[in-house]
Scaffold this motif. Structure first.
Motif, short mmCIF file in Angstrom:
data_model
loop_
_atom_site.label_atom_id
_atom_site.label_comp_id
_atom_site.label_asym_id
_atom_site.label_seq_id
_atom_site.Cartn_x
_atom_site.Cartn_y
_atom_site.Cartn_z
N VAL A 40 -74.28 -46.63 4.34
CA VAL A 40 -73.65 -47.12 5.57
C VAL A 40 -74.35 -46.49 6.76
O VAL A 40 -74.55 -45.28 6.80
CB VAL A 40 -72.15 -46.75 5.61
N ARG B 33 -74.20 -46.28 11.07
CA ARG B 33 -73.27 -46.49 12.18
C ARG B 33 -73.99 -46.27 13.50
O ARG B 33 -74.64 -45.26 13.70
CB ARG B 33 -72.11 -45.51 12.05
N HIS B 34 -73.85 -47.25 14.42
CA HIS B 34 -74.42 -47.15 15.76
C HIS B 34 -73.32 -47.44 16.77
O HIS B 34 -72.52 -48.35 16.56
CB HIS B 34 -75.56 -48.16 15.95
N ARG C 235 -71.24 -50.63 15.64
CA ARG C 235 -71.87 -51.52 14.66
C ARG C 235 -72.08 -50.75 13.36
O ARG C 235 -72.66 -49.66 13.36
CB ARG C 235 -73.21 -52.04 15.20
N LEU C 236 -71.59 -51.34 12.28
CA LEU C 236 -71.69 -50.74 10.95
C LEU C 236 -72.54 -51.65 10.08
O LEU C 236 -72.36 -52.87 10.08
CB LEU C 236 -70.30 -50.58 10.32
N HIS C 237 -73.47 -51.05 9.33
CA HIS C 237 -74.34 -51.81 8.43
C HIS C 237 -74.18 -51.24 7.03
O HIS C 237 -74.48 -50.06 6.79
CB HIS C 237 -75.80 -51.72 8.89
N SER D 72 -75.04 -51.47 2.89
CA SER D 72 -76.04 -51.95 1.93
C SER D 72 -75.67 -51.46 0.55
O SER D 72 -75.09 -50.39 0.40
CB SER D 72 -77.44 -51.41 2.28
N ARG E 218 -75.95 -57.02 1.67
CA ARG E 218 -75.90 -56.33 2.96
C ARG E 218 -74.87 -57.03 3.82
O ARG E 218 -74.79 -58.25 3.82
CB ARG E 218 -77.25 -56.38 3.66
N ARG E 219 -74.09 -56.24 4.57
CA ARG E 219 -73.11 -56.80 5.48
C ARG E 219 -73.10 -55.97 6.76
O ARG E 219 -73.36 -54.77 6.72
CB ARG E 219 -71.71 -56.75 4.87
N SER E 220 -72.80 -56.62 7.87
CA SER E 220 -72.68 -55.93 9.15
C SER E 220 -71.29 -56.19 9.72
O SER E 220 -70.73 -57.26 9.54
CB SER E 220 -73.74 -56.43 10.14
N ILE E 221 -70.76 -55.18 10.39
CA ILE E 221 -69.45 -55.25 11.03
C ILE E 221 -69.62 -54.79 12.47
O ILE E 221 -70.30 -53.80 12.73
CB ILE E 221 -68.44 -54.33 10.31
N THR E 222 -69.00 -55.52 13.39
CA THR E 222 -69.01 -55.12 14.80
C THR E 222 -67.56 -54.96 15.27
O THR E 222 -66.75 -55.86 15.10
CB THR E 222 -69.72 -56.17 15.67
#
Length: 195
Positions: free
Chosen positions: A89, A91-92, A113-115, A117, A177-181
């Protein structure tokens, strides 16, 4: 039970019980970039389980040591089985600040923003659901207002509890892969400092 008085620690079996468990892959990226495996079960032993260290055993055998909290009869307990090496994970965060001219209120907009994998072994087929938790501030004064900008979130949280913890259940297939905002605002009166 007779315990030898040889100055060493001795383990004595007191009871055993069988119960069903639920597994959860969980992460809180603000605290750690690791995805951990948590096992939840109900105490069906008929007596309290005392707090202390426990040996963690899985299908392949001994996997480590953990800590059990005091658990009353019939209550639910959680055991952390450590982090997963095949999940990552990142995190930005970004912040913007504006000040309203007339009211002098400060408006802070924070974007997280979370990525996620997952790196899987060849032949692995099943998807894991990763429970992602991210904190949103909770105001304790009327001079500060916090608001979730649901329309700017992608995807919006599945749930936000009273403590400001936003939760997503993210299905992650092998190699996925998934991204969360997450976007929220903090509006503070001109008298408030430390934002």
């Amino acid at each position: 039970v007779s315990v030898r008085s040889d100055g060493r620690a001795h383990r004595v079996p007191l009871s055993s019980f069988t119960t069903s468990v639920s597994r959860e892959y969980a992460c809180s990226p603000e605290l750690s970039p690791l995805v951990g495996q948590v096992v939840r079960f109900d105490n069906r032993s008929g007596h309290a389980l005392l707090a202390g260290p426990v040996d963690l055993v899985s299908g392949s055998g001994f996997v480590g040591r953990g800590t059990l909290d005091f658990t009353a009869p019939g209550a639910s307990a959680d055991l952390a089985f450590g982090s997963r090496d095949d999940h990552r994970v990142l995190r930005h965060t970004e912040e913007t600040r504006d000040t309203a001219g007339l009211t002098q209120r400060t408006l802070l907009t924070r974007t997280v923003r979370l990525h996620l994998s997952r790196f899987s072994a060849p032949g692995e087929q099943d998807a894991h659901t990763v429970v992602v938790r991210e904190r949103i501030p909770v105001s304790e004064t009327s001079a500060v207002e916090v608001g979730l900008r649901r329309e700017a979130c992608s995807p919006p949280p599945d749930e936000v509890d009273a403590d400001g913890i936003a939760r997503w259940n993210v299905p992650l297939p092998p190699g996925g892969r998934r991204s969360i905002t997450l976007v929220y605002t903090v509006s503070a009166d001109a008298k408030v400092s430390g934002l």
